[in-house]
Design a protein around this motif. Sequence first.
Motif, mmCIF file in Angstrom:
data_model
loop_
_atom_site.group_PDB
_atom_site.id
_atom_site.type_symbol
_atom_site.label_atom_id
_atom_site.label_comp_id
_atom_site.label_asym_id
_atom_site.label_seq_id
_atom_site.Cartn_x
_atom_site.Cartn_y
_atom_site.Cartn_z
ATOM 1 N N SER A 1 17.645 14.404 -65.092
ATOM 2 C CA SER A 1 18.083 15.500 -65.929
ATOM 3 C C SER A 1 19.363 16.156 -65.479
ATOM 4 O O SER A 1 19.529 15.988 -64.407
ATOM 5 N N PRO A 2 20.305 16.574 -66.422
ATOM 6 C CA PRO A 2 21.276 16.910 -66.084
ATOM 7 C C PRO A 2 21.262 18.326 -65.366
ATOM 8 O O PRO A 2 20.289 19.118 -65.458
ATOM 9 N N ASN B 1 14.853 21.027 -69.633
ATOM 10 C CA ASN B 1 13.766 19.804 -69.379
ATOM 11 C C ASN B 1 13.878 18.828 -70.695
ATOM 12 O O ASN B 1 13.734 17.639 -70.361
ATOM 13 N N ASN B 2 14.191 19.401 -71.951
ATOM 14 C CA ASN B 2 14.059 18.456 -72.866
ATOM 15 C C ASN B 2 15.420 17.491 -72.888
ATOM 16 O O ASN B 2 15.492 16.504 -73.515
ATOM 17 N N MET C 1 15.928 15.492 -70.199
ATOM 18 C CA MET C 1 15.333 14.418 -69.272
ATOM 19 C C MET C 1 15.581 12.886 -69.898
ATOM 20 O O MET C 1 15.015 13.004 -71.251
ATOM 21 N N PHE D 1 14.491 8.771 -69.343
ATOM 22 C CA PHE D 1 13.763 7.911 -68.769
ATOM 23 C C PHE D 1 14.350 6.517 -68.641
ATOM 24 O O PHE D 1 14.943 6.183 -69.771
ATOM 25 N N TYR E 1 6.484 18.214 -75.167
ATOM 26 C CA TYR E 1 7.330 17.127 -75.595
ATOM 27 C C TYR E 1 6.469 16.083 -76.130
ATOM 28 O O TYR E 1 5.421 15.779 -75.775
ATOM 29 N N TYR F 1 10.705 18.314 -78.864
ATOM 30 C CA TYR F 1 10.530 19.498 -78.013
ATOM 31 C C TYR F 1 10.463 20.747 -78.457
ATOM 32 O O TYR F 1 10.997 21.007 -79.035
ATOM 33 N N THR G 1 11.017 25.770 -69.177
ATOM 34 C CA THR G 1 11.951 24.785 -69.693
ATOM 35 C C THR G 1 13.025 24.317 -68.665
ATOM 36 O O THR G 1 13.857 23.726 -69.035
ATOM 37 N N SER G 2 12.980 24.860 -67.417
ATOM 38 C CA SER G 2 13.904 24.297 -66.408
ATOM 39 C C SER G 2 13.947 22.917 -66.013
ATOM 40 O O SER G 2 12.906 22.056 -66.323
ATOM 41 N N ALA G 3 15.222 22.339 -66.097
ATOM 42 C CA ALA G 3 15.429 21.006 -65.834
ATOM 43 C C ALA G 3 14.649 20.352 -64.563
ATOM 44 O O ALA G 3 14.567 19.263 -64.259
#
Lengths: 115, 115
Positions: free
Chosen positions: A94-95, A100-101, A103, A105, B33, B48, B98-100
Amino acid sequence: AQSVAQPEDQVNVAEGNPLTVKCTYSVSGNPYLFWYVQYPNRGLQFLLKYITGDNLVKGSYGFEAEFNKSQTSFHLKKPSALVSDSALYFCAVSPPRGNNNDMRFGAGTRLTVKP
Amino acid sequence: GAGVSQSPSNKVTEKGKDVELRCDPISGHTALYWYRQSLGQGLEFLIYFQGNSAPDKSGLPSDRFSAERTGGSVSTLTIQRTQQEDSAVYLCASSPWTSATDTQYFGPGTRLTVL
């Protein structure tokens, strides 16, 4: 855009030997890095994550991973593999300061531990 | 406590038919998600949801794909006029915020086969 690569589709190790599953990433700034494991016919399970601080992160089931900023890597390791560790392993990135969306994989690495 | 659940676990359909896949996130999780897992392709982000905000649909592969989240809880992914290339495992995940840095909790997936 952030991305993650798992250069090995398949890793085979003998039980009791150390294992390494490789992951490299590409992201602007300091990344958040994750490892997930998928056992047969199961959803992904969280193993560990690197957010900040100590570069060596310890997680579930005796796994650990080392964040290496200069090599942009986050390899998963375990000192002594078990047959029950055989599964599909996913690295994710994740940046920083993102949601979190964002992320992403990797394609996954199938680990097979032979008795 | 209860984890993320998905139904059905398996779905076989004929090309051209519509399908609906359901996801029940962990109670209290605000973020949800959808991912698609194709053989050798890793996890592909689809859509998301975060609370009552407009969903991030940037990963949906075509306008045949849509998703809803009713009441901030249960979500349904709909694929219209299914094609053979839609065959994959569809995974749902939820996270508290929603945190990365948040861990995502995955359901067991729905395996979709389009004949």
